[in-house]
Design an enzyme around this catalytic site. Structure first.
Site, PDB file in Angstrom:
ATOM      1  N   HIS A   1       0.846  -1.193   0.000  1.00  0.00           N
ATOM      2  CA  HIS A   1       0.000   0.000   0.000  1.00  0.00           C
ATOM      3  C   HIS A   1       0.888   1.252   0.000  1.00  0.00           C
ATOM      4  O   HIS A   1       2.051   1.192   0.401  1.00  0.00           O
ATOM      5  CB  HIS A   1      -0.865   0.039   1.268  1.00  0.00           C
TER       6      HIS A   1
ATOM      7  N   CYS B   1      -2.632   0.011   9.774  1.00  0.00           N
ATOM      8  CA  CYS B   1      -3.665  -0.941   9.304  1.00  0.00           C
ATOM      9  C   CYS B   1      -4.598  -1.387  10.423  1.00  0.00           C
ATOM     10  O   CYS B   1      -5.706  -1.829  10.165  1.00  0.00           O
ATOM     11  CB  CYS B   1      -3.018  -2.197   8.724  1.00  0.00           C
TER      12      CYS B   1
HETATM   13  N1  GLY Z   1      -2.602  -9.233   4.957  1.00  0.00           N
HETATM   14  C1  GLY Z   1      -3.007  -7.921   4.655  1.00  0.00           C
HETATM   15  C2  GLY Z   1      -3.385  -7.795   3.251  1.00  0.00           C
HETATM   16  O1  GLY Z   1      -2.749  -8.388   2.423  1.00  0.00           O
HETATM   17  O2  GLY Z   1      -4.336  -7.159   2.904  1.00  0.00           O
END
Ligand code: GLY
Length: 259
Positions: free
Chosen positions: A167, A254
Site C-alpha cells: 500500500h 492498518c
Molecule cells: N494481509 C493484509 C493484506 O494483504 O491485505
C-alpha cells in the site's frame, strides 16, 4: 497540526489470522503473540486519549484485523471502501454498520472500483491516494472525486512499479507540521507536494508506517535510528511490537480506523 482523534475502531485478530494474505516470507504468525501485541496497541491508543470500539474477530475474514483498509474517515464524512482483494471485500459490511453509529454522512465506493484504505494518506486538507495492486485507477479517481466534493484536494500516486509496497502507506506516513515520512522504495518523482520529507534509513523501511495520534507517534519497535530521528524533530515516539502483524504484511496504521 493534523486532526486530533477521539475514537478508533479496531478488530482483534481471530483464529484464522494465519490464513490471511501475505507476501512477507516472514513465516506463520503466532496468534497468542498477535493478541498480546494487539492488546498493547489498544492500550497505546487509549493512552493517547482515544475511546475504542473493538469489534469481535470474524473468522470468515482472516485479514479483518486490518480494519484501516475498509474505510477512509474524515471529519466531514466517512467513506466505506471496496477492498481490492476478493477475500477482503466482505470486511466492509460490518464496518459500515459500525460507522453508521458515529457519522451522519457515510458514503460508499461504487463497484467495480476498488480502494484499500492503506493506500490513502491524509495530509491535512490534501489526500495522497496510491494506485496499487489493491486500489484501482477507477477507485482512486472515484475517491478523489468524493473527497473533492467534500472540499478536499487529492493527488494520485502510482506505486504499481514499487513491488515492495503493498500500500502507499507501507512506505509513507504523515506526521503533521507539513512533514511526511518517506521510505526509499517510493517511486522516483512521486508528486508529494511541498511537504518536508523525513527519510527512513535503508534496513528500517518497515518503520515508515507510523501513526501520529494526538501528542504521540506510534512506531514499530526495533527501528532505533528512526525513533531517534523523530525525537530530534520534537516528536514523542511510542514503540510497539509488531512482529506478528508484519508477518501478515500489516503495519501500525492498518490496525485501526481513527477519527
Ligand atoms: N494481509 C493484509 C493484506 O494483504 O491485505
Amino acid at each position: 497540526m493534523p486532526d486530533r482523534f477521539n475514537r478508533a475502531i479496531l478488530r482483534r485478530p481471530g483464529p484464522t489470522f494465519a490464513a490471511g494474505l501475505t507476501a512477507s516470507g516472514g513465516g506463520s504468525p503466532d496468534l497468542k503473540r498477535a493478541l498480546v501485541q494487539h492488546a498493547a496497541y489498544e492500550r497505546a491508543l487509549e493512552g493517547c486519549g482515544l475511546v475504542l470500539t473493538v469489534l469481535p474477530a470474524d473468522e470468515r475474514f482472516p485479514d479483518g484485523t486490518f480494519v484501516e483498509d475498509t474505510a477512509v474517515l474524515t471529519p466531514r464524512a466517512a467513506i466505506v471502501t471496496r477492498p481490492g482483494a476478493p477475500s477482503r471485500l466482505g470486511e466492509a459490511d460490518s464496518i459500515e454498520r459500525t460507522l453508521d453509529g458515529f457519522y451522519t454522512t457515510v458514503l460508499k465506493l461504487v463497484a467495480p472500483a476498488t480502494v484499500d484504505g492503506g493506500d490513502v494518506c491524509q495530509c491535512e486538507d490534501h489526500f495522497l491516494i496510491g494506485v496499487s495492486e489493491r486500489t484501482s485507477v477507477a477507485g482512486a479517481k472515484e475517491l478523489a472525486g468524493i473527497l473533492g466534493d467534500l472540499g478536499y484536494r487529492a493527488t494520485l500516486i502510482d506505486i504499481r512499479t514499487s513491488k515492495s509496497l503493498l500500500h502507499l502507506k507501507t512506505g509513507l506516513s504523515y506526521l503533521g507540521e507539513g512533514r511526511l515520512v518517506v521510505a526509499g522504495d517510493l517511486p522516483e518523482g512521486a508528486d508529494l507536494g511541498p511537504l518536508e520529507r523525513v527519510g527512513v534509513d535503508p534496513g528500517e523501511g518497515y518503520a515508515a508506517n507510523c501513526i501520529r495520534v494526538n501528542d504521540r507517534v506510534l512506531v514499530a519497535a526495533g527501528f532505533p535510528r528512526f525513533a531517534e530521528r523523530l525525537q530530534g524533530l520534537g516528536y514523542d515516539p511510542l514503540p510497539l511490537e509488531m512482529s506478528e502483524f508484519r508477518k501478515m504484511d500489516g503495519g501500525l496504521s492498518c490496525l485501526s480506523l481513527r477519527f
